[in-house]
Design a protein around this motif. Structure first.
Motif, mmCIF file in Angstrom:
data_model
loop_
_atom_site.group_PDB
_atom_site.id
_atom_site.type_symbol
_atom_site.label_atom_id
_atom_site.label_comp_id
_atom_site.label_asym_id
_atom_site.label_seq_id
_atom_site.Cartn_x
_atom_site.Cartn_y
_atom_site.Cartn_z
ATOM 1 N N GLU A 1 39.713 13.523 -61.362
ATOM 2 C CA GLU A 1 41.139 13.004 -60.442
ATOM 3 C C GLU A 1 40.871 13.642 -59.130
ATOM 4 N N ILE A 2 40.443 15.009 -59.047
ATOM 5 C CA ILE A 2 40.061 15.480 -57.630
ATOM 6 C C ILE A 2 39.344 14.810 -56.691
ATOM 7 N N ILE A 3 38.091 14.529 -57.447
ATOM 8 C CA ILE A 3 37.162 13.905 -56.887
ATOM 9 C C ILE A 3 37.469 12.663 -56.314
ATOM 10 N N SER A 4 38.056 11.819 -57.000
ATOM 11 C CA SER A 4 38.704 10.351 -56.869
ATOM 12 C C SER A 4 39.483 10.632 -55.631
ATOM 13 N N ALA A 5 40.582 11.593 -55.550
ATOM 14 C CA ALA A 5 41.348 11.720 -54.522
ATOM 15 C C ALA A 5 40.702 12.248 -53.155
ATOM 16 N N ALA A 6 39.894 13.013 -53.328
ATOM 17 C CA ALA A 6 38.999 13.453 -51.956
ATOM 18 C C ALA A 6 38.263 12.220 -51.428
ATOM 19 N N ALA A 7 37.560 11.453 -52.290
ATOM 20 C CA ALA A 7 36.945 10.261 -51.747
ATOM 21 C C ALA A 7 37.825 9.236 -51.277
ATOM 22 N N ALA A 8 39.160 9.209 -51.557
ATOM 23 C CA ALA A 8 40.165 8.178 -51.070
ATOM 24 C C ALA A 8 40.542 8.709 -49.807
ATOM 25 N N VAL A 9 40.428 10.047 -49.722
ATOM 26 C CA VAL A 9 40.759 10.475 -48.274
ATOM 27 C C VAL A 9 39.710 10.550 -47.294
#
Length: 274
Positions: free
Chosen positions: A199-207
């Motif tokens: 989830e952290i990786i997904s959020a960072a990628a979205a940013v």
């Protein structure tokens, strides 16, 4: 005369037979046993008869041997075999056998007696085991079985508890409930929920994607602004245009700027050489 003597003999025989019958009908004493027409003295506990008494001798007794016994005064010629306390039937030796007493059996740990005797037990059975979801209401003894009862409400037992235990309240421990409790198991608690690595990786990628899109949009806007109409552009007053001609007579106008010269096509003018 001969007839008179014969009558006397018959009368004597009848008297003798009568006396024998009377003797036989008389019971022997409490410490005696009958053998034939004799009342012989009994052997004491722990002993057996080796030879019966006679008119001239008393009873001959010998001790019991080889795991045999006789626990009462007797007129027996053989001793009784001692009882075997079989562990397969949940029994153990409580008191060992002696020549004058039988083995006394007791119950093994975890068993209760099914066939009690005066001092021990002849057969035993293992205590019942309570199932998960039940608690031990009454612990088994050497004479009674275990009594089990069911758990009710928000309680549980694995079958070995003497009372049902309340389910753990995860929220009171500031933990998250992973698995709810049942009648046979407690609640399972864990740390409060947090973002996983995915989830952290997904959020960072979205940013990152958003930042890239904004950067591209800003670059496009700046580029469009720089490519505005020529009429809207101004030139510094300190610079003057320079006109040159190429070989074909095309007139070009160059304007000096800080970064270089920008050439603009001017209408082609045909000159006639004189």
């Amino acid at each position: 005369m001969a007839q008179f003597q014969s009558l006397i003999r018959i009368m004597n025989l009848a008297i003798i037979l009568t006396l024998l019958n009377i003797q036989r009908s008389i019971a022997c004493g409490r410490a005696e046993y009958r053998t034939g027409i004799e009342c012989c003295p009994m052997c004491s506990p722990g002993n057996r008869v080796h030879k019966h008494c006679t008119e001239f001798t008393s009873t001959s007794c010998v001790p019991c041997t080889d795991s045999t016994f006789l626990d009462e005064p007797n007129g027996l010629t053989a001793c009784i075999l001692c009882t075997n306390c079989d562990p397969g039937f949940g029994l153990k030796v409580k008191q060992p056998c002696t020549p004058s007493s039988d083995t006394v059996c007791g119950t093994l740990e975890g068993f209760y007696c099914l066939d009690p005797t005066k001092d021990g037990c002849r057969a035993a059975q293992r205590h019942s085991s309570c199932k998960p979801g039940q608690y031990i209401n009454h612990t088994g003894t050497i004479s009674t079985d275990t009594l089990c009862s069911d758990c009710t409400g928000d309680t549980y037992s694995d079958g070995s508890f003497t009372s049902c235990q309340p389910h753990t309240q995860c929220d009171t421990l500031k933990l998250q409930q992973i698995k709810p409790g049942t009648h046979w198991s407690d609640s399972e608690c864990g740390p409060q929920a947090s973002l996983s690595i995915a989830e952290i990786i997904s959020a960072a990628a979205a940013v990152v994607v958003v930042v890239v899109v904004l950067a591209v949009m800003a670059a496009v806007a700046i580029r469009r602004k720089m490519k505005g109409p020529l009429s809207e552009r101004t030139f510094p007053e300190t610079q003057s245009p320079t006109e040159v001609s190429d070989r074909e007579g095309t007139s070009m106008l160059f304007v000096g700027t800080r970064t270089g010269k920008v050439a603009y096509n001017i209408r082609m003018v045909q000159y006639t050489c004189s």
